[in-house]
Design an enzyme around this catalytic site. Structure first.
Site, PDB file in Angstrom:
ATOM      1  N   ASP A   1     -14.374 -41.550 112.732  1.00 32.31           N
ATOM      2  CA  ASP A   1     -14.756 -42.458 113.938  1.00 32.31           C
ATOM      3  C   ASP A   1     -13.739 -42.568 114.917  1.00 32.31           C
ATOM      4  O   ASP A   1     -14.046 -42.998 116.001  1.00 32.31           O
ATOM      5  CB  ASP A   1     -15.436 -43.587 113.185  1.00 32.31           C
ATOM      6  CG  ASP A   1     -15.669 -44.560 114.267  1.00 32.31           C
ATOM      7  OD1 ASP A   1     -16.748 -44.491 115.112  1.00 32.31           O
ATOM      8  OD2 ASP A   1     -14.752 -45.833 114.471  1.00 32.31           O
TER       9      ASP A   1
ATOM     10  N   LEU B   1     -17.371 -51.179 118.036  1.00 30.47           N
ATOM     11  CA  LEU B   1     -17.261 -51.024 119.563  1.00 30.47           C
ATOM     12  C   LEU B   1     -16.590 -49.789 120.018  1.00 30.47           C
ATOM     13  O   LEU B   1     -16.457 -49.515 121.274  1.00 30.47           O
ATOM     14  CB  LEU B   1     -16.368 -52.115 120.262  1.00 30.47           C
ATOM     15  CG  LEU B   1     -17.250 -53.510 120.088  1.00 30.47           C
ATOM     16  CD1 LEU B   1     -16.311 -54.617 120.574  1.00 30.47           C
ATOM     17  CD2 LEU B   1     -18.657 -53.627 120.783  1.00 30.47           C
ATOM     18  N   ARG B   2     -16.034 -48.976 119.065  1.00 28.19           N
ATOM     19  CA  ARG B   2     -15.304 -47.730 119.566  1.00 28.19           C
ATOM     20  C   ARG B   2     -16.081 -46.928 120.374  1.00 28.19           C
ATOM     21  O   ARG B   2     -15.578 -46.086 121.378  1.00 28.19           O
ATOM     22  CB  ARG B   2     -14.721 -47.027 118.323  1.00 28.19           C
ATOM     23  CG  ARG B   2     -13.657 -45.839 118.710  1.00 28.19           C
ATOM     24  CD  ARG B   2     -12.861 -45.481 117.526  1.00 28.19           C
ATOM     25  NE  ARG B   2     -11.829 -46.393 117.247  1.00 28.19           N
ATOM     26  CZ  ARG B   2     -11.564 -47.039 116.120  1.00 28.19           C
ATOM     27  NH1 ARG B   2     -12.590 -46.952 115.094  1.00 28.19           N
ATOM     28  NH2 ARG B   2     -10.630 -47.732 115.780  1.00 28.19           N
ATOM     29  N   ALA B   3     -17.376 -46.658 120.040  1.00 25.78           N
ATOM     30  CA  ALA B   3     -18.139 -45.548 121.007  1.00 25.78           C
ATOM     31  C   ALA B   3     -18.419 -46.358 122.351  1.00 25.78           C
ATOM     32  O   ALA B   3     -18.645 -45.505 123.292  1.00 25.78           O
ATOM     33  CB  ALA B   3     -19.625 -45.690 120.194  1.00 25.78           C
TER      34      ALA B   3
END
Length: 615
Positions: free
Chosen positions: A170, A247-249
Site C-alpha cells: 500500500d 487516505l493514502r490512495a
C-alpha cells in the site's frame, strides 16, 4: 584507508527512455514520480525481461542536474542503506563520524530496488519511510544524523516469487503490471532496437537524442498543477466508492493527477487527469484477499466518478436492489454451476507460530516470530562467547575508546582495537512457517469432499501467509505415486493457478506421499522457515512398490519423519461405520499429533493446523 563510495558512477551508456517500445503505463508512472517524488514511487510487477530496469535507469538520465541512479541489491545491509559510523575516523582519530549510505547517494535521482519482494521487511520499511518523508534520520551507534534524501523510488518484482506484505504494498504510490507485448511487430521492433544498441550504443543514442532532449526539457519545466477543492472531494468520493482503505490512495491520486497536468503543461488539474492516474494508484489497493485478482477496471472507475459527480441522493430511477423474482447480477441460473472440487470458503486469518530456538520476541497477529540470525535488524551487541560472529562496528569502537580512556570527540589518539574490544552484532530476523499438507487424493470414500476441504484450508493458510510471509506446500498421493502439487510458496498467483484442478482417483500410495512430503519439509529445515507436516488420510495404504506390504511401507516412511525431527500432525479422514484406526498407527510411527475431526472442512482443518502450530 578511505572506504570506497557506496555507489560509484557507472560508465555504461544508458538505453534511451524514448527508444523503449510500448510500456506506456510504466513510462507514465515513472515520469509522474519524477515530476513529484512525493507520490511515493512506482512498483513494477512483472516477469524478468520486460524492460523494468532499463526504464528505471533511463528515467534517471532525463532528470535534471546529472541525477544519480542507485541500485539497492537484495543482499544489502541496513548499514549500507542508511549509513553507519566512519571506521577510518573512528579507528585513526577516535572520532564518531557519519559515513553516508545509499539513501544519501540517491538524493536527487532514482533508487532502484530489483526483487523488492525478497528484500528483508525492515529494509523495505526504512526505504518507504525515507521515500515518503524525503529525509533520512539515523540514530544508532552513538550517531545522530539527518540528511535530505529525495528520490524517485522504483521497485520491481515477479509476483510468482512471493508477494509484498499488504502494509508495504500500500505504501508504494503507483503500481503497474508489466508484460511484454504479444504483438509480433512490436516485439520484433524492440529486439531490433536492442540489437542496434548492443552493437553501437552511441549511434542509437544519437538517433534518439532529439527526442530525449525534448523529454528532458519538458521534465525540467514541469511542476505539479493546482487542484481545486471540489476535485479533491471527487477524488475522495472515488476512493471511498471503490473501497480503498485509509487516505493514502486519496493523496496519491491527488498528487499524481496534479503531476500529470503539470507534465502536460497545464496549470489546473481536471477530472480527466484523475481518470488516467486512478488505475495506477488503485490497482494494488483493491485486493481484499490473496485469491482476488488485483487491479481495477476502467468501467468501475468511470462508474465511481459518475456517482461522485451526481452526489449522494442523485441516483437514477431503477437504481438499488433488484426486484422480487429477478436475479441480481451476481446470481447464476439454476443448473449452471460447475463443481470441480471447489474449495471451501476460506477461513479467517489464523496466526501460525513456529518455535525457533533463540526467539527474541513473541509474534502477534499478522507478524512473524523473530529469532537471532545473520541478517536482520541490529538489536544489540555482546562480547563474543566462542567463535566470533559478525562484528558490531560501533560497539567495538566504543569499547576500544573506553579502554584507552579516549573521548569520542577527540581529534587524535590513534585508537587501536584489541581482541577484548570486539563486540558481536545481535540481529533479529523474522522467521516464517512452512506448512506441508500431504493429502490422500485416492478414490477412497469421501475423496472429493476431502479435496474441497484441503483446497479451502490452503486458501485459509495463505491468507495468513500473505500477511506474515509464511509458506504453504501441497503434496498429493494417489494411484502409484505422489506429486508436489504446490511447491512452497506464499505467492497467490501460483497457488490460485495450481489449485484450480486437483484430480482424484486410484489406489492409496501412502508411503510415497509421506516420503515426498518429508522431502519438502526437510528441505526447509535449514532455511528461514519452520516446517510442519500435516497428513490428511484415513491411513488405509493400498499401494506400494512390488513385493512390499503397503501398510508396512507406510509405517517405515512414517518412522523416517520421526527420525528427521520434523513436527507433524495426522488428521484422520476415515469415514463410515467400519473404522480400522490405521491413521493412529501412522501417527504413532511419525511421532505426530493425532487428530480426529467431527467434520472435515476447511475451517476445522485450519483450526487443527493452528492448534498444532501453537497459534
Amino acid at each position: 584507508m578511505t572506504p570506497p563510495p557506496e555507489n560509484p558512477p557507472e560508465p555504461r551508456i544508458t538505453f534511451p527512455f524514448s527508444a523503449v517500445v510500448g510500456q506506456d503505463d510504466v513510462k507514465l508512472g515513472l515520469l509522474l514520480c519524477a515530476v513529484d517524488p512525493r507520490i511515493g514511487g512506482v512498483l513494477l510487477r512483472g516477469q524478468k525481461g520486460s524492460a523494468k530496469s532499463t526504464l528505471a535507469r533511463a528515467v534517471a538520465a532525463l532528470m535534471p542536474g546529472d541525477a544519480p541512479f542507485v541500485e539497492l541489491p537484495v543482499g544489502a545491509t541496513e548499514d549500507r542503506l542508511v549509513g553507519s559510523i566512519d571506521l577510518q575516523a573512528a579507528l585513526t582519530e577516535g572520532r564518531r563520524r557519519f559515513h553516508p549510505g545509499l539513501l544519501a547517494a540517491a538524493h536527487g535521482g532514482v533508487l532502484y530496488v530489483d526483487e523488492v519482494n525478497l528484500l528483508p521487511d525492515h529494509l523495505v520499511d526504512v526505504l518507504l519511510d525515507v521515500a515518503a518523508s524525503g529525509v533520512n534520520r539515523v540514530e544508532r551507534e552513538g550517531i545522530s544524523e539527518a540528511h535530505p534524501s529525495r528520490f524517485v523510488l522504483v521497485g520491481s518484482m515477479n509476483p510468482e516469487e512471493g508477494e509484498l506484505r499488504p502494509q508495504l504494498l500500500d505504501r508504494f504510490g503507483l503500481a503497474v503490471d508489466v508484460t511484454a507485448s504479444t504483438v509480433p511487430a512490436q516485439r520484433a521492433e524492440a529486439v531490433r532496437r536492442r540489437l542496434a544498441f548492443d552493437a553501437d550504443p552511441s549511434s542509437l543514442r544519437t538517433e534518439w537524442a532529439a527526442e530525449e532532449q525534448r523529454l528532458r526539457d519538458r521534465l525540467t519545466a514541469a511542476t505539479p498543477a493546482a487542484v481545486a477543492p471540489q476535485l479533491v472531494e471527487t477524488i475522495s468520493a472515488l476512493c471511498a466508492s471503490v473501497g480503498a482503505e485509509g487516505l493514502r490512495a486519496d493523496l496519491v491520486i491527488t498528487r499524481a493527477a496534479a503531476a500529470l497536468a503539470g507534465w502536460e503543461g497545464r496549470t489546473e488539474t481536471t477530472v480527466e487527469d484523475v481518470r488516467r492516474v486512478a488505475p495506477l494508484a488503485l490497482a494494488h489497493r483493491r485486493r481484499r484477499s490473496p485469491f482476488e485478482e488485483p487491479g481495477i477496471g476502467d468501467d468501475e472507475i468511470e462508474e465511481a466518478l459518475n456517482d461522485a459527480a451526481r452526489g449522494p441522493g442523485d441516483g437514477e430511477p431503477g437504481d438499488g436492489e433488484p426486484g422480487d423474482g429477478e436475479p441480481g447480477d451476481g446470481e447464476s441460473e439454476p443448473g449452471q454451476q460447475e463443481r470441480i472440487a471447489a474449495p471451501d470458503a476460506p477461513t479467517p486469518v489464523i496466526p501460525l507460530q513456529g518455535g525457533p530456538a533463540g526467539a527474541v520476541s513473541s509474534p502477534s497477529a499478522g507478524r512473524r516470530s523473530t529469532a537471532e540470525g545473520q541478517r536482520g535488524r541490529l538489536v544489540g551487541d555482546r562480547a563474543p562467547d566462542g567463535p566470533m560472529g559478525p562484528v558490531a562496528l560501533g560497539a567495538t569502537v566504543r569499547a576500544a575508546a573506553a579502554r584507552r580512556g579516549l573521548s569520542p570527540d577527540k581529534e587524535r589518539g590513534g585508537v587501536m582495537v584489541e581482541a577484548s574490544d570486539l563486540r558481536e552484532a545481535v540481529r533479529a530476523q523474522r522467521v516464517g512457517n512452512l506448512v506441508v499438507l500431504a493429502v490422500d487424493a485416492s478414490g477412497s470414500m469421501g475423496a472429493e469432499r476431502r479435496m474441497e476441504a484441503v483446497k479451502g484450508a490452503v486458501i485459509g493458510l495463505l491468507l495468513d501467509a500473505y500477511q506474515r510471509r509464511d509458506r504453504v506446500a501441497l503434496v498429493m498421493f494417489r494411484g502409484e505415486g505422489a506429486e508436489v502439487a504446490l511447491r512452497p510458496t506464499g505467492s497467490v498467483e501460483v497457488a490460485r493457478a495450481r489449485l484450480e484442478q486437483l484430480p482424484t482417483g486410484g489406489r492409496t500410495p501412502l508411503a510415497a506421499g509421506l516420503r515426498a512430503a518429508l522431502e519438502v519439509a526437510a528441505a526447509a529445515s535449514s532455511g528461514p522457515h519452520q516446517p510442519l507436516l500435516v497428513v490428511v488420510s484415513d491411513g488405509r495404504a493400498t499401494a506400494a512398490p512390488d513385493g512390499t506390504d503397503p501398510v508396512e511401507a507406510a509405517i517405515h516412511a512414517a518412522t523416517a519423519v520421526r527420525h528427521q525431527g520434523v513436527a507433524s500432525v495426522v488428521v484422520d479422514a476415515e469415514t463410515g461405520p467400519t473404522r480400522l484406526g490405521l491413521a493412529r498407527t501412522i501417527a504413532e510411527a511419525m511421532g505426530a499429533r493425532y487428530l480426529t475431526l467431527p467434520e472435515l472442512t476447511a475451517t476445522t482443518l485450519v483450526s487443527a493446523v493452528r492448534r498444532a502450530a501453537g497459534g
